[in-house]
Write an enzyme that holds these catalytic residues in place. Structure first.
Site, PDB file in Angstrom:
ATOM      1  N   ALA A  65       6.130  -5.964 -13.619  1.00  0.00           N
ATOM      2  CA  ALA A  65       5.081  -6.827 -14.152  1.00  0.00           C
ATOM      3  C   ALA A  65       3.844  -5.951 -14.344  1.00  0.00           C
ATOM      4  O   ALA A  65       3.698  -4.919 -13.678  1.00  0.00           O
ATOM      5  CB  ALA A  65       4.790  -7.949 -13.167  1.00  0.00           C
ATOM      6  N   GLY A 110       9.407  -6.310 -11.672  1.00  0.00           N
ATOM      7  CA  GLY A 110       9.814  -7.299 -12.677  1.00  0.00           C
ATOM      8  C   GLY A 110      10.863  -6.766 -13.640  1.00  0.00           C
ATOM      9  O   GLY A 110      11.610  -7.543 -14.231  1.00  0.00           O
ATOM     10  N   GLU A 113      14.016  -7.197 -11.853  1.00  0.00           N
ATOM     11  CA  GLU A 113      14.288  -8.647 -11.849  1.00  0.00           C
ATOM     12  C   GLU A 113      14.774  -9.122 -13.214  1.00  0.00           C
ATOM     13  O   GLU A 113      15.656  -9.984 -13.304  1.00  0.00           O
ATOM     14  CB  GLU A 113      13.010  -9.393 -11.430  1.00  0.00           C
ATOM     15  CG  GLU A 113      12.671  -9.148  -9.967  1.00  0.00           C
ATOM     16  CD  GLU A 113      11.299  -9.674  -9.577  1.00  0.00           C
ATOM     17  OE1 GLU A 113      10.303  -9.258 -10.197  1.00  0.00           O
ATOM     18  OE2 GLU A 113      11.226 -10.507  -8.652  1.00  0.00           O
ATOM     19  N   GLU A 133       7.335  -3.759  -4.876  1.00  0.00           N
ATOM     20  CA  GLU A 133       6.188  -4.653  -4.655  1.00  0.00           C
ATOM     21  C   GLU A 133       5.558  -4.478  -3.284  1.00  0.00           C
ATOM     22  O   GLU A 133       4.346  -4.627  -3.120  1.00  0.00           O
ATOM     23  CB  GLU A 133       6.619  -6.125  -4.836  1.00  0.00           C
ATOM     24  CG  GLU A 133       6.862  -6.539  -6.274  1.00  0.00           C
ATOM     25  CD  GLU A 133       8.278  -6.268  -6.752  1.00  0.00           C
ATOM     26  OE1 GLU A 133       9.025  -5.513  -6.093  1.00  0.00           O
ATOM     27  OE2 GLU A 133       8.636  -6.822  -7.804  1.00  0.00           O
TER      28      GLU A 133
HETATM   29  N1  COA Z   1       1.895  -2.235 -14.785  1.00  0.00           N
HETATM   30  C1  COA Z   1       0.912  -1.752 -15.561  1.00  0.00           C
HETATM   31  N2  COA Z   1       0.910  -0.508 -16.058  1.00  0.00           N
HETATM   32  C2  COA Z   1       1.944   0.289 -15.754  1.00  0.00           C
HETATM   33  C3  COA Z   1       3.003  -0.140 -14.945  1.00  0.00           C
HETATM   34  C4  COA Z   1       2.952  -1.475 -14.451  1.00  0.00           C
HETATM   35  N3  COA Z   1       3.926  -1.981 -13.699  1.00  0.00           N
HETATM   36  N4  COA Z   1       3.886   0.881 -14.806  1.00  0.00           N
HETATM   37  C5  COA Z   1       3.390   1.899 -15.513  1.00  0.00           C
HETATM   38  N5  COA Z   1       2.221   1.554 -16.089  1.00  0.00           N
HETATM   39  C6  COA Z   1       1.363   2.375 -16.956  1.00  0.00           C
HETATM   40  C7  COA Z   1       0.560   3.398 -16.147  1.00  0.00           C
HETATM   41  O1  COA Z   1      -0.605   2.779 -15.597  1.00  0.00           O
HETATM   42  C8  COA Z   1       0.245   4.400 -17.219  1.00  0.00           C
HETATM   43  O2  COA Z   1      -0.795   3.875 -18.026  1.00  0.00           O
HETATM   44  P1  COA Z   1      -2.010   4.862 -18.505  1.00  0.00           P
HETATM   45  O3  COA Z   1      -1.320   5.963 -19.280  1.00  0.00           O
HETATM   46  O4  COA Z   1      -2.856   3.964 -19.344  1.00  0.00           O
HETATM   47  O5  COA Z   1      -2.644   5.355 -17.252  1.00  0.00           O
HETATM   48  C9  COA Z   1       1.508   4.403 -18.065  1.00  0.00           C
HETATM   49  O6  COA Z   1       2.153   3.157 -17.807  1.00  0.00           O
HETATM   50  C10 COA Z   1       2.477   5.522 -17.712  1.00  0.00           C
HETATM   51  O7  COA Z   1       2.763   5.422 -16.322  1.00  0.00           O
HETATM   52  P2  COA Z   1       2.580   6.645 -15.299  1.00  0.00           P
HETATM   53  O8  COA Z   1       2.384   6.067 -13.938  1.00  0.00           O
HETATM   54  O9  COA Z   1       1.533   7.585 -15.797  1.00  0.00           O
HETATM   55  O10 COA Z   1       4.010   7.342 -15.414  1.00  0.00           O
HETATM   56  P3  COA Z   1       4.734   8.234 -14.313  1.00  0.00           P
HETATM   57  O11 COA Z   1       5.884   8.881 -15.007  1.00  0.00           O
HETATM   58  O12 COA Z   1       3.755   9.114 -13.621  1.00  0.00           O
HETATM   59  O13 COA Z   1       5.279   7.202 -13.233  1.00  0.00           O
HETATM   60  C11 COA Z   1       6.347   5.138 -12.499  1.00  0.00           C
HETATM   61  C12 COA Z   1       6.279   6.257 -13.591  1.00  0.00           C
HETATM   62  C13 COA Z   1       7.289   4.066 -13.034  1.00  0.00           C
HETATM   63  C14 COA Z   1       6.883   5.734 -11.220  1.00  0.00           C
HETATM   64  C15 COA Z   1       4.935   4.584 -12.266  1.00  0.00           C
HETATM   65  O14 COA Z   1       4.379   4.220 -13.524  1.00  0.00           O
HETATM   66  C16 COA Z   1       4.913   3.353 -11.381  1.00  0.00           C
HETATM   67  O15 COA Z   1       5.054   3.461 -10.200  1.00  0.00           O
HETATM   68  N6  COA Z   1       4.701   2.160 -12.010  1.00  0.00           N
HETATM   69  C17 COA Z   1       4.557   0.927 -11.262  1.00  0.00           C
HETATM   70  C18 COA Z   1       5.883   0.442 -10.759  1.00  0.00           C
HETATM   71  C19 COA Z   1       5.703  -0.835  -9.952  1.00  0.00           C
HETATM   72  O16 COA Z   1       5.104  -0.879  -8.914  1.00  0.00           O
HETATM   73  N7  COA Z   1       6.246  -1.920 -10.491  1.00  0.00           N
HETATM   74  C20 COA Z   1       6.226  -3.197  -9.830  1.00  0.00           C
HETATM   75  C21 COA Z   1       5.139  -4.016 -10.363  1.00  0.00           C
HETATM   76  S1  COA Z   1       5.188  -5.640  -9.666  1.00  0.00           S
END
Ligand code: COA
Length: 257
Positions: A65, A110, A113, A133
């Protein structure tokens, strides 16, 4: 028509691509509205026999999400966000037409999910799954605590929920969270080839199988659902055709009736 999704209909298979690659296809409220809308279309459009859901780009299916939309929400607003998400994912799970997740990268929160709401999952070799989460001070809200437990069993599910750690595609295969792991270049073709087999079967029988299998997990009396569904098949032309064809040693010609 959908600002956050790409859709293409080919050979009765609708491919839905979540398309926010710069945000790793995170599910903001517009994506959720679009998924809701496209699922209404799946239910009503007779030209669609089955569905593939995937993510844009080679890095992510859906990375969760959209966390930026969580900021400042009150507890009732959090509840209503989850309720909306659960309802949309129920629409996928209860779809009368099969919906496969083609998981092409991160399927987190999400995203995991969403994949689990689909009827089954195929992963590319680079896919990663998890419910992180807990790291955000949250629990999953779009059905993750329930479906992860159903799919991989309580012990492994609770471990993943409590640690927030990710598993790779081969571990997901070992846990039976996914049915196949294939090279990324072959992912969509693998999904399509399975759906071509399914699409050759009578559509109403496919629907009955999905309904009965879902009933095993919803507290509805699954065996009764199966019982009545089985009985109803006997009043259909397709059942007569399928059984006659077997006995006459020929291929069946189904009419979906
Ligand atoms: N919500 C909002 N934005 C998200 C996102 C999310 N769940 N997951 C990734 N993004 C965005 C990042 O903020 C970044 O945006 P920016 O370039 O404007 O800063 C972009 O997507 C790229 O992500 P980034 O974190 O730079 O890539 P990465 O390769 O370093 O890491 C992940 C990849 C998936 C490990 C990392 O993005 C992450 O942990 N995301 C969240 C996962 C999460 O907690 N999901 C559950 C949500 S309920």
């Amino acid at each position: 028509m959908y600002s956050t999704l790409l859709t293409s209909l080919e050979d009765s298979i609708l491919t839905i691509t979540v398309n926010r690659p710069d945000k790793l296809n995170a599910l903001n409220q517009q994506v959720m509205r679009d998924i809701d809308g496209v699922m209404d279309e799946v239910y009503s459009n007779k030209e669609i026999r089955s569905v593939i859901i995937t993510g844009a780009g080679e890095k992510s299916f859906v990375a969760g999400a959209d966390i930026s939309e969580f900021v400042g929400l009150t507890s009732p607003q959090g509840l209503s966000l989850a309720k909306n998400g659960q309802d949309i994912f129920f629409k996928i799970e209860n779809s009368p037409k099969p919906v496969i997740a083609a998981v092409n990268g991160f399927a987190l929160g999400g995203g995991c999910e969403l994949a689990m709401a689909c009827h089954f999952r195929i992963a590319s070799e680079n896919a990663k799954f998890g419910q992180p989460e807990v790291t955000l001070g949250l629990i999953p809200g779009y059905g993750g605590t329930q479906r992860l437990t159903m799919l991989i069993g309580k012990g492994k599910a609770i471990e993943l929920l409590l640690t927030g750690s990710m598993i790779d595609a081969n571990t997901a295969l070992q846990y039976r969270l996914v049915s196949y792991v294939v090279p990324q270049a072959e992912l969509l073709q693998k999904a399509r080839s399975i759906l071509e087999v399914i699409n050759s079967k009578p559509a109403h029988v496919i629907t009955r199988c999905i309904t009965a299998a879902n009933a095993a997990f919803t507290g509805i009396k699954g065996y009764e659902v199966e019982l009545f569904g089985f009985g109803e098949c006997f009043s259909t032309e397709d059942m007569k055709e399928g059984t006659s064809a077997f006995l006459e040693k020929r291929k069946p010609v189904f009419k979906g009736q």
